[in-house]
Design a protein around this motif. Structure first.
Motif, PDB file in Angstrom:
ATOM      1  N   ALA A 124       6.061  -5.216  -1.815  1.00 38.88           N
ATOM      2  CA  ALA A 124       5.115  -4.722  -2.822  1.00 38.88           C
ATOM      3  C   ALA A 124       3.874  -4.082  -2.225  1.00 38.88           C
ATOM      4  CB  ALA A 124       4.701  -5.871  -3.742  1.00 38.88           C
ATOM      5  N   ALA A 125       3.314  -4.647  -1.149  1.00 38.73           N
ATOM      6  CA  ALA A 125       2.116  -4.067  -0.541  1.00 38.73           C
ATOM      7  C   ALA A 125       2.428  -2.681   0.025  1.00 38.73           C
ATOM      8  CB  ALA A 125       1.579  -4.983   0.554  1.00 38.73           C
ATOM      9  N   LEU A 126       3.616  -2.539   0.610  1.00 34.93           N
ATOM     10  CA  LEU A 126       4.020  -1.228   1.134  1.00 34.93           C
ATOM     11  C   LEU A 126       4.164  -0.222   0.000  1.00 34.93           C
ATOM     12  CD1 LEU A 126       4.668  -3.135   3.553  1.00 34.93           C
ATOM     13  CD2 LEU A 126       6.586  -1.618   4.068  1.00 34.93           C
ATOM     14  N   ALA A 127       4.804  -0.650  -1.084  1.00 37.28           N
ATOM     15  CA  ALA A 127       4.996   0.249  -2.228  1.00 37.28           C
ATOM     16  C   ALA A 127       3.654   0.674  -2.803  1.00 37.28           C
ATOM     17  CB  ALA A 127       5.830  -0.449  -3.298  1.00 37.28           C
ATOM     18  N   SER A 128       2.695  -0.275  -2.870  1.00 35.83           N
ATOM     19  CA  SER A 128       1.373   0.047  -3.385  1.00 35.83           C
ATOM     20  C   SER A 128       0.668   1.083  -2.513  1.00 35.83           C
ATOM     21  CB  SER A 128       0.531  -1.237  -3.453  1.00 35.83           C
ATOM     22  OG  SER A 128      -0.748  -0.983  -3.967  1.00 35.83           O
ATOM     23  N   ALA A 129       0.982   1.065  -1.214  1.00 36.37           N
ATOM     24  CA  ALA A 129       0.400   2.032  -0.282  1.00 36.37           C
ATOM     25  C   ALA A 129       1.200   3.329  -0.220  1.00 36.37           C
ATOM     26  CB  ALA A 129       0.321   1.413   1.109  1.00 36.37           C
ATOM     27  N   GLY A 130       2.291   3.399  -0.988  1.00 39.45           N
ATOM     28  CA  GLY A 130       3.113   4.608  -1.000  1.00 39.45           C
ATOM     29  C   GLY A 130       4.155   4.654   0.097  1.00 39.45           C
ATOM     30  N   ILE A 131       4.428   3.499   0.707  1.00 38.09           N
ATOM     31  CA  ILE A 131       5.401   3.442   1.801  1.00 38.09           C
ATOM     32  C   ILE A 131       6.653   2.697   1.328  1.00 38.09           C
ATOM     33  CG2 ILE A 131       5.847   2.610   4.147  1.00 38.09           C
ATOM     34  CD1 ILE A 131       2.816   2.695   4.620  1.00 38.09           C
ATOM     35  N   ALA A 198       1.490   1.931  10.219  1.00 38.06           N
ATOM     36  CA  ALA A 198       0.391   1.789   9.250  1.00 38.06           C
ATOM     37  C   ALA A 198      -0.053   0.341   9.174  1.00 38.06           C
ATOM     38  CB  ALA A 198       0.830   2.269   7.872  1.00 38.06           C
ATOM     39  N   VAL A 199      -1.291   0.151   8.743  1.00 37.74           N
ATOM     40  CA  VAL A 199      -1.815  -1.181   8.446  1.00 37.74           C
ATOM     41  C   VAL A 199      -2.336  -1.159   7.011  1.00 37.74           C
ATOM     42  CG1 VAL A 199      -3.471  -2.974   9.040  1.00 37.74           C
ATOM     43  CG2 VAL A 199      -2.468  -1.597  10.840  1.00 37.74           C
ATOM     44  N   LYS A 209      -6.870  -1.200   1.448  1.00 37.33           N
ATOM     45  CA  LYS A 209      -7.143  -0.142   2.417  1.00 37.33           C
ATOM     46  C   LYS A 209      -5.857   0.169   3.164  1.00 37.33           C
ATOM     47  CE  LYS A 209     -11.996  -1.246   3.545  1.00 37.33           C
ATOM     48  NZ  LYS A 209     -12.896  -1.620   4.681  1.00 37.33           N
ATOM     49  N   VAL A 210      -5.640   1.428   3.455  1.00 36.25           N
ATOM     50  CA  VAL A 210      -4.444   1.843   4.181  1.00 36.25           C
ATOM     51  C   VAL A 210      -4.850   2.730   5.347  1.00 36.25           C
ATOM     52  CG1 VAL A 210      -2.186   2.961   4.049  1.00 36.25           C
ATOM     53  CG2 VAL A 210      -3.117   1.781   2.032  1.00 36.25           C
ATOM     54  N   LEU A 218      -2.867   3.493  16.372  1.00 33.53           N
ATOM     55  CA  LEU A 218      -3.035   2.617  15.212  1.00 33.53           C
ATOM     56  C   LEU A 218      -4.111   1.557  15.441  1.00 33.53           C
ATOM     57  CD1 LEU A 218      -1.981   1.953  12.359  1.00 33.53           C
ATOM     58  CD2 LEU A 218      -0.451   0.280  13.416  1.00 33.53           C
ATOM     59  N   GLU A 219      -4.136   0.984  16.608  1.00 30.89           N
ATOM     60  CA  GLU A 219      -5.105  -0.072  16.891  1.00 30.89           C
ATOM     61  C   GLU A 219      -6.538   0.422  16.743  1.00 30.89           C
ATOM     62  OE1 GLU A 219      -6.432  -3.005  20.576  1.00 30.89           O
ATOM     63  OE2 GLU A 219      -4.563  -1.863  20.723  1.00 30.89           O
ATOM     64  N   GLN A 220      -6.831   1.595  17.302  1.00 30.79           N
ATOM     65  CA  GLN A 220      -8.182   2.138  17.230  1.00 30.79           C
ATOM     66  C   GLN A 220      -8.537   2.547  15.798  1.00 30.79           C
ATOM     67  OE1 GLN A 220     -10.416   2.181  19.838  1.00 30.79           O
ATOM     68  NE2 GLN A 220     -11.839   2.650  18.165  1.00 30.79           N
ATOM     69  N   LYS A 221      -7.578   3.141  15.076  1.00 29.93           N
ATOM     70  CA  LYS A 221      -7.829   3.551  13.691  1.00 29.93           C
ATOM     71  C   LYS A 221      -8.129   2.333  12.808  1.00 29.93           C
ATOM     72  CE  LYS A 221      -5.467   8.001  13.268  1.00 29.93           C
ATOM     73  NZ  LYS A 221      -4.446   8.767  12.518  1.00 29.93           N
ATOM     74  N   ALA A 222      -7.391   1.249  13.019  1.00 33.20           N
ATOM     75  CA  ALA A 222      -7.622   0.030  12.226  1.00 33.20           C
ATOM     76  C   ALA A 222      -8.996  -0.546  12.532  1.00 33.20           C
ATOM     77  CB  ALA A 222      -6.535  -0.996  12.518  1.00 33.20           C
ATOM     78  N   LYS A 223      -9.390  -0.473  13.794  1.00 27.82           N
ATOM     79  CA  LYS A 223     -10.707  -0.973  14.191  1.00 27.82           C
ATOM     80  C   LYS A 223     -11.812  -0.122  13.588  1.00 27.82           C
ATOM     81  CE  LYS A 223     -13.367  -2.210  18.327  1.00 27.82           C
ATOM     82  NZ  LYS A 223     -13.370  -2.238  19.819  1.00 27.82           N
ATOM     83  N   ASP A 224     -11.646   1.212  13.656  1.00 24.03           N
ATOM     84  CA  ASP A 224     -12.650   2.127  13.101  1.00 24.03           C
ATOM     85  C   ASP A 224     -12.809   1.951  11.588  1.00 24.03           C
ATOM     86  OD1 ASP A 224     -12.982   3.133  15.637  1.00 24.03           O
ATOM     87  OD2 ASP A 224     -11.748   4.923  15.306  1.00 24.03           O
ATOM     88  N   ALA A 225     -11.704   1.640  10.908  1.00 17.20           N
ATOM     89  CA  ALA A 225     -11.728   1.481   9.444  1.00 17.20           C
ATOM     90  C   ALA A 225     -12.210   0.100   9.015  1.00 17.20           C
ATOM     91  CB  ALA A 225     -10.340   1.745   8.868  1.00 17.20           C
TER      92      ALA A 225
END
Length: 510
Positions: A124-131, A198-199, A209-210, A218-225
């Motif tokens: 469900a969380a993936l579907a909510s994120a469009g994945i 994705a996270v 948040k996606v 991915l690691e740096q993007k998750a940290k920045d967000a």
């Protein structure tokens, strides 16, 4: 010997309270005790009966308030008292929910149980994120692993190598703290660093948040967000897809804090949710009834002498008829009277008891009700006004002007009750609107939060259901930003919709 109870292991779903199953909700509505996790929505707790005992056991990664063995024993002890217990678990009881351990404990104690499956966040969380977890020509399978225990000793589990080499969509639950370890392990086992990933934080919830990228960044993007737990990590080609919902509702992205009695807030929550908004319960009010006190008992005894009964709220309607029955009377006692109601919501409540309102003003305010009664009543009429102790004095003023004969009797009062999550003033700065449904609600809010109430409302739009409520708010030094013209949940929702539309269109440059 006392009959043993039963334990229902109910999956609460991924977070959005609307995603619990109908069967799970029905178990909640009839239980004697609910043992719940932090991943289950607080709103689901409002479905339980009034007598139900609510027991919080935590169970969020890194912050367990009760050990699993203690939870197992608690379930056994409650069931041995003959209670019907709901063990409410985030997601599904058997998807890393430790439901099996609880069942083993129940089996050893010979306690009856039932498992009610829930919607897992792994889907469900993936579907909510469009994945999508699978997609033709991209992924023919999906695989779920817990990321919570990966770093015991700073190493990956023995079966991680085989998991990493799988070709479908890889999903890691509760693994945010081990994201660097997971990424390095996948690349080491041959996953290209360009593999989409994705996270998803707080999937299906308002704060979702996606972050999308690949294994390399991915690691740096998750940290920045600033991504925080609870979060899900997705790796595979489907993570590059975006099938996010295109059905944009009027209140999408809007968070509203609601206050009031369970009856009112329940209706308002449904109304706001239907329009795409997210309603957060700030605190609840309950009714303290006085139908069995001297003045109200006298009014019930003298019903034959009244020609009109005036209701200024749906609460008054409900409590009046409850008291009527408890006093040993029935609907025949009011068969001769006419009814006046302040608005559509009150008139609809009256209709539930089999009576149509004889007069409802076009504008749903107490002052309009009073003005309308000028032309409806005669000198021969005698009115009964059963209502809150904090009812508007405008009604009395106008009735006094026309020298009407009436009895204004206190039927109930509105007082605040503590929420399971305690004081929620700290939540207000995350909201777009806060609603008040009555002057009593305003007074209760400021009384309960005497030190920080006014300050907490500085940076949020405050919505009042009518002028009387707005005046009560102004008496505490805070002017209402919006006043619903219609005295109903629909009126409040309409006012918020119109204002939110202006704000969002302004942001989009429309």
């Amino acid at each position: 010997m006392k009959e043993r109870g039963i334990v229902y292991l109910v999956g609460a779903g991924p977070g959005d309270p609307g995603l619990i199953t109908e069967k799970g909700l029905s178990r909640l509505k009839s239980c004697d005790a609910v043992v719940y996790d932090s991943l289950a929505s607080d709103l689901l707790l409002k479905a339980v009966p009034d007598h139900c005992e609510k027991i919080y056991v935590g169970k969020r990664a890194g912050a367990h308030s009760m050990k699993q063995e203690e939870i197992n024993q608690l379930l056994v002890e409650l069931a041995e008292k003959g209670l019907h217990i709901v063990r409410l678990k985030g997601g599904d009881p058997f998807v890393f929910g430790r439901g099996g351990e609880e069942i083993i404990a129940l089996q050893k104690a010979d306690i009856p149980f039932e498992v009610v499956s829930g919607v897992t966040s792994a889907v469900a969380a993936l579907a909510s994120a469009g994945i999508p977890v699978t997609h033709r020509a991209l992924s023919r399978s999906f695989h779920v692993m817990t990321g919570h225990t990966l770093s015991e000793g700073g190493t990956l589990p023995p079966d991680f190598d085989a998991f990493a080499r799988l070709s479908g969509t890889l999903i890691f639950l509760m693994g945010l703290g081990n994201l660097p370890l997971i990424v390095k392990g996948l690349i080491k086992q041959g996953k290209p660093d360009t593999t989409p990933a994705a996270v998803i934080e707080s999937g299906t919830l308002p704060g979702q948040k996606v972050v999308r990228g690949n294994l390399l960044d991915l690691e740096q993007k998750a940290k920045d967000a600033g991504i925080k737990s609870p979060a899900i990590i997705v790796v595979g080609d489907t993570a590059a897809l975006d099938f996010s919902s295109t059905n944009k509702l009027p209140l999408e992205g809007c968070r509203i804090g609601i206050t009031g009695t369970p009856s009112f807030t329940g209706k308002l929550h449904k109304e706001l949710s239907y329009l795409g908004g997210t309603a957060e319960q700030l605190f609840s009010l309950e009714l303290k009834t006085y139908w069995d006190e001297e003045r109200m008992l006298k009014a019930y005894k003298e019903l034959s002498g009244y020609t009109w009964i005036v209701f200024t709220s749906a609460n008054a309607v409900r409590e009046f008829f409850v008291g009527l029955m408890k006093c040993g009377k029935d609907y025949r006692a009011v068969g001769h009277v006419k009814f006046a109601t302040v608005g559509k919501g009150t008139a609809d409540e009256l209709l539930k008891y089999g009576f149509r309102s004889d007069y409802t003003p076009k504008k749903y305010q107490v002052i309009d009700l009073a003005e309308g009664l000028r032309d409806e009543i005669t000198k021969e009429d005698r009115l009964l006004i059963p209502r809150s102790s904090r009812g508007s004095k405008e009604l009395n003023q106008i009735l006094n002007e026309i020298k009407a004969v009436y009895d204004d009797v206190v039927l109930y009062d509105v007082v605040s009750i503590e929420e399971t999550s305690g004081n929620r003033l700290d939540l207000i700065n995350e909201l777009d609107y806060v609603t008040f449904a009555s002057a009593s609600g305003v007074e209760a809010f400021f009384e309960k939060n005497s030190l920080g109430a006014k300050k907490s409302l500085e940076d949020v739009n405050v919505v009042c259901i009518g002028d009387i409520t707005a005046e009560a708010l102004a008496s505490y030094g805070r002017k209402a930003d919006l006043i619903a013209e219609e005295y109903s949940t629909q009126g409040v929702a309409k006012a918020i919709c119109q204002d939110w539309s202006k704000k969002t269109n302004g942001r989009n440059g429309v």
